[in-house]
Write a protein that holds these residues in place. Structure first.
Motif, mmCIF file in Angstrom:
data_model
loop_
_atom_site.group_PDB
_atom_site.id
_atom_site.type_symbol
_atom_site.label_atom_id
_atom_site.label_comp_id
_atom_site.label_asym_id
_atom_site.label_seq_id
_atom_site.Cartn_x
_atom_site.Cartn_y
_atom_site.Cartn_z
ATOM 1 N N LEU A 1 3.611 -12.713 -1.238
ATOM 2 C CA LEU A 1 2.233 -12.394 -0.855
ATOM 3 C C LEU A 1 1.583 -13.539 -0.093
ATOM 4 O O LEU A 1 0.697 -13.327 0.729
ATOM 5 N N HIS B 1 8.991 -15.917 4.471
ATOM 6 C CA HIS B 1 8.764 -14.612 3.870
ATOM 7 C C HIS B 1 9.968 -13.703 4.072
ATOM 8 O O HIS B 1 10.387 -12.993 3.154
ATOM 9 N N ILE C 1 7.980 -4.143 -16.906
ATOM 10 C CA ILE C 1 8.311 -5.346 -16.119
ATOM 11 C C ILE C 1 8.980 -6.385 -17.029
ATOM 12 O O ILE C 1 9.917 -7.075 -16.610
ATOM 13 N N THR D 1 -2.319 -3.432 -11.121
ATOM 14 C CA THR D 1 -2.394 -2.304 -10.180
ATOM 15 C C THR D 1 -1.889 -1.012 -10.826
ATOM 16 O O THR D 1 -2.528 0.036 -10.705
ATOM 17 N N THR D 2 -0.761 -1.106 -11.533
ATOM 18 C CA THR D 2 -0.213 0.110 -12.148
ATOM 19 C C THR D 2 -1.116 0.571 -13.290
ATOM 20 O O THR D 2 -1.392 1.769 -13.439
ATOM 21 N N SER E 1 -4.949 -1.898 -5.254
ATOM 22 C CA SER E 1 -4.997 -3.238 -4.661
ATOM 23 C C SER E 1 -5.940 -3.133 -3.459
ATOM 24 O O SER E 1 -5.519 -3.090 -2.313
ATOM 25 N N ASN F 1 -7.189 -7.287 0.296
ATOM 26 C CA ASN F 1 -6.192 -8.368 0.351
ATOM 27 C C ASN F 1 -6.556 -9.387 1.418
ATOM 28 O O ASN F 1 -7.196 -9.059 2.411
ATOM 29 N N TYR G 1 -8.243 -2.456 2.211
ATOM 30 C CA TYR G 1 -7.381 -1.259 2.215
ATOM 31 C C TYR G 1 -8.106 -0.067 1.587
ATOM 32 O O TYR G 1 -7.941 1.079 2.013
ATOM 33 N N GLY H 1 7.295 -3.578 -4.694
ATOM 34 C CA GLY H 1 7.438 -2.879 -5.979
ATOM 35 C C GLY H 1 7.012 -1.416 -5.918
ATOM 36 O O GLY H 1 6.967 -0.749 -6.960
ATOM 37 N N LEU I 1 9.050 1.219 -7.808
ATOM 38 C CA LEU I 1 8.899 1.122 -9.259
ATOM 39 C C LEU I 1 7.535 1.683 -9.682
ATOM 40 O O LEU I 1 7.424 2.429 -10.659
HETATM 41 C C1 HEM Z 1 0.141 1.166 -8.228
HETATM 42 C C2 HEM Z 1 0.774 0.021 -8.192
HETATM 43 C C3 HEM Z 1 0.788 -0.922 -7.033
HETATM 44 C C4 HEM Z 1 -0.034 -1.004 -5.945
HETATM 45 C C5 HEM Z 1 -1.208 -0.111 -5.599
HETATM 46 C C6 HEM Z 1 0.417 -2.119 -5.135
HETATM 47 C C7 HEM Z 1 -0.153 -2.503 -3.928
HETATM 48 C C8 HEM Z 1 0.305 -3.525 -3.120
HETATM 49 C C9 HEM Z 1 -0.243 -3.884 -1.839
HETATM 50 C C10 HEM Z 1 -1.448 -3.226 -1.187
HETATM 51 C C11 HEM Z 1 0.474 -4.915 -1.341
HETATM 52 C C12 HEM Z 1 0.271 -5.612 0.011
HETATM 53 C C13 HEM Z 1 -0.603 -6.825 -0.130
HETATM 54 C C14 HEM Z 1 -0.994 -7.444 1.204
HETATM 55 O O1 HEM Z 1 -1.043 -6.747 2.216
HETATM 56 O O2 HEM Z 1 -1.305 -8.651 1.224
HETATM 57 C C15 HEM Z 1 1.481 -5.232 -2.323
HETATM 58 C C16 HEM Z 1 2.411 -6.234 -2.189
HETATM 59 C C17 HEM Z 1 3.265 -6.584 -3.206
HETATM 60 N N1 HEM Z 1 3.498 -5.909 -4.376
HETATM 61 FE FE1 HEM Z 1 2.597 -4.236 -5.010
HETATM 62 N N2 HEM Z 1 1.489 -2.704 -5.745
HETATM 63 C C18 HEM Z 1 1.761 -1.993 -6.905
HETATM 64 C C19 HEM Z 1 2.779 -2.234 -7.799
HETATM 65 C C20 HEM Z 1 3.670 -3.259 -7.709
HETATM 66 C C21 HEM Z 1 4.744 -3.523 -8.640
HETATM 67 C C22 HEM Z 1 5.083 -2.638 -9.839
HETATM 68 C C23 HEM Z 1 5.343 -4.679 -8.234
HETATM 69 C C24 HEM Z 1 6.506 -5.408 -8.828
HETATM 70 C C25 HEM Z 1 6.876 -5.372 -10.052
HETATM 71 C C26 HEM Z 1 4.672 -5.116 -7.025
HETATM 72 C C27 HEM Z 1 4.978 -6.242 -6.321
HETATM 73 C C28 HEM Z 1 4.436 -6.601 -5.090
HETATM 74 C C29 HEM Z 1 4.830 -7.793 -4.343
HETATM 75 C C30 HEM Z 1 5.816 -8.841 -4.784
HETATM 76 C C31 HEM Z 1 4.112 -7.766 -3.154
HETATM 77 C C32 HEM Z 1 4.190 -8.759 -2.004
HETATM 78 C C33 HEM Z 1 5.194 -8.264 -0.986
HETATM 79 C C34 HEM Z 1 5.324 -9.159 0.227
HETATM 80 O O3 HEM Z 1 4.449 -9.976 0.480
HETATM 81 O O4 HEM Z 1 6.327 -8.996 0.920
HETATM 82 N N3 HEM Z 1 3.658 -4.238 -6.740
HETATM 83 N N4 HEM Z 1 1.359 -4.356 -3.395
#
Ligand code: HEM
Length: 440
Positions: free
Chosen positions: A110, A117, A172, A280-281, A323, A326, A351, A389, A392
């Motif tokens: 992130l 990255h 998790i 978030t979940t 989320s 951001n 978002y 994620g 998942l």
């Molecule tokens: C309803 C559940 C979830 C929502 C709405 C969500 C939403 C998001 C969003 C909007 C981003 C982009 C952030 C950005 O643009 O800066 C993001 C990135 C990310 N999410 Fe999720 N997320 C969820 C669940 C999860 C789960 C379950 C995991 C892992 C166990 C996870 C791991 C990550 C990670 C590691 C990133 C960063 C990815 C990167 O920078 O390449 N998320 N998530």
């Protein structure tokens, strides 16, 4: 508008009228119902400077959010900490002392830009392949059934603590290969990290959140040592510890880039998985109960035809956008929507607002799982930081909805007029939801 009534924004409490000048994103009234303000911002000032904290450029229109998210060279994610508070000198000194007891945060996903990255994402993605994620289905189902079986429905059920929090934390923890007995610690640690994002915290709360982060880091570090000593595990932590890029995968990276993650990097990545995944979940699952309280026919539709559940979840994700906001930082002066943002500026990509943009989603406040352009949803972000994620999260939400509609005939929100919102506009969520349940 009366508190708790169903509006075009869903079950939404609109506390105060806001003008662009008085807009304050940490105002509880904004957090309770940001949608009218977002609508106003989109139409009147889709890129606007907010004099909150250290000052932010707020981007609220869908096309402009996508433009920024797809230009990571200009809109950098390398923002250091995700925390948004601007500490006083006195607090800063105390924060430094607490930070010194922890493990240094390094840019991971992130908070990383290319090429770091790209490398990290390739390594972490191995833990989230469709096959790796599918393997969790039986334990997700079992966890849902176990939580529901523990409900004493003769009394009110507090849905957040009795379902929406423990489910993702358990999953998790299991996926990381951490004993279930540490699940409560995991939630506390994750809360600490999330609390620092977009909240209005007292000094003591900031320090407590940082101490929780330190505990988590030391715990993960000890688990890494264990995985290095005992290879062969198939949990996420083992995958991260042993994942190595092939020569081909490393060919477009800078010369000398390590093909493996260091301990420091893994600690930061795991911290981000918890921050990004748990809250978030939890929020999505809670919003499911809120939404279908006001539109119960969808509950019946899911019971009659569980095949619609994945579409229902996508639409719920769009409408609630867990989320919601951001951060990015500009690397150069840039024009966005006719406004020039200077170099080094903090930018907030809303978002949540983009997902309610009437130019992209017709009748955006309507719950319509049959939308043809669901791919435009920003719920999981856009561009290189698209949620790793997401498979998942989708699986957890689908299985949870299947099990909930199978078990619950009907339910009532006990305090629809007083939804208990947390204090962060970036990860806006309800933290308590008492319900009266009638089981099937
Ligand atoms: C309803 C559940 C979830 C929502 C709405 C969500 C939403 C998001 C969003 C909007 C981003 C982009 C952030 C950005 O643009 O800066 C993001 C990135 C990310 N999410 Fe999720 N997320 C969820 C669940 C999860 C789960 C379950 C995991 C892992 C166990 C996870 C791991 C990550 C990670 C590691 C990133 C960063 C990815 C990167 O920078 O390449 N998320 N998530």
């Amino acid at each position: 508008m009366k508190n708790g009534v169903i509006t075009q924004y869903g079950l939404c409490v609109k506390g105060i009228e806001m003008t662009l000048e008085t807009l304050n994103p940490v105002d509880p009234a904004f957090i309770a119902c940001p949608f009218p303000a977002y609508e106003k911002l989109r139409s009147e000032s889709p890129v606007t400077y907010l004099d909150y904290g250290q000052g932010f450029w707020f981007v609220t229109r869908h096309d402009l959010i996508v433009q920024a998210a797809n230009d990571p060279e200009t809109f950098s994610s390398n923002i250091g900490s995700l925390a948004t508070a601007t500490p006083t000198a006195e607090l800063l000194e105390k924060m430094r002392a607490v930070a010194a007891e922890g493990i240094r945060n390094v840019p991971s996903l992130l908070t990383a830009d290319k090429p770091l990255h790209t490398r990290n994402r390739r390594l972490v993605a191995r833990a989230f392949t469709p096959r790796a994620v599918e393997l969790h289905e039986p334990e997700i189902r079992q966890a849902c059934r176990g939580l529901i079986a523990h409900w004493d429905v003769s009394k009110p059920i507090e849905f957040v603590s009795q379902f929406a929090i423990p489910l993702p934390v358990r999953i998790i923890a299991r996926a990381l290969g951490v004993p279930a007995s540490r699940a409560d610690d995991f939630k506390r640690w994750s809360d600490g990290a999330v609390a620092l994002i977009g909240s209005d915290l007292s000094d003591e709360e900031v320090l407590a959140a940082m101490r929780a982060n330190n505990e988590l880091s030391h715990f993960i570090q000890s688990e890494i040592v264990d995985r290095r000593a005992h290879p062969g595990g198939d949990d996420i932590l083992s995958t991260l510890v042993h994942a190595t890029l092939s020569d081909e995968e490393a060919s477009d990276l800078e010369k000398g880039t390590s093909k493996q993650l260091s301990d420091l990097e893994i600690v930061s990545i795991v911290r981000q998985l918890l921050v990004a995944g748990n809250e978030t979940t939890t929020n999505l699952l809670t919003q499911l109960m809120v939404r279908f309280h006001s539109e119960p026919h969808w509950w019946k539709s899911m019971q009659d035809d569980p095949a619609i559940i994945p579409h229902v979840i996508e639409e719920l994700l769009r409408l609630t956008t867990p989320s919601g906001v951001n951060r990015r930082r500009t690397t150069r002066p840039v024009e966005l929507g006719g406004v020039t943002i200077p170099a080094g500026a903090d930018v907030l990509l809303a978002y949540m607002s983009g997902n309610h943009d009437e130019q992209v989603f017709s009748c955006p406040e309507e719950f319509n799982p049959d939308r043809k352009n669901m791919r435009d949803s920003l719920a999981f972000g856009k561009g290189i930081h698209l949620c790793v994620g997401a498979p998942l999260a989708r699986l957890e939400a689908k299985v949870a909805a299947e099990e909930l509609v199978k078990a619950i005939a009907s339910y009532e929100l006990l305090e629809p007029d007083h939804l208990a919102w947390n204090q962060t506009f970036m990860l806006r969520a309800i933290h308590k939801l008492p319900i009266k349940v009638t089981l099937l």
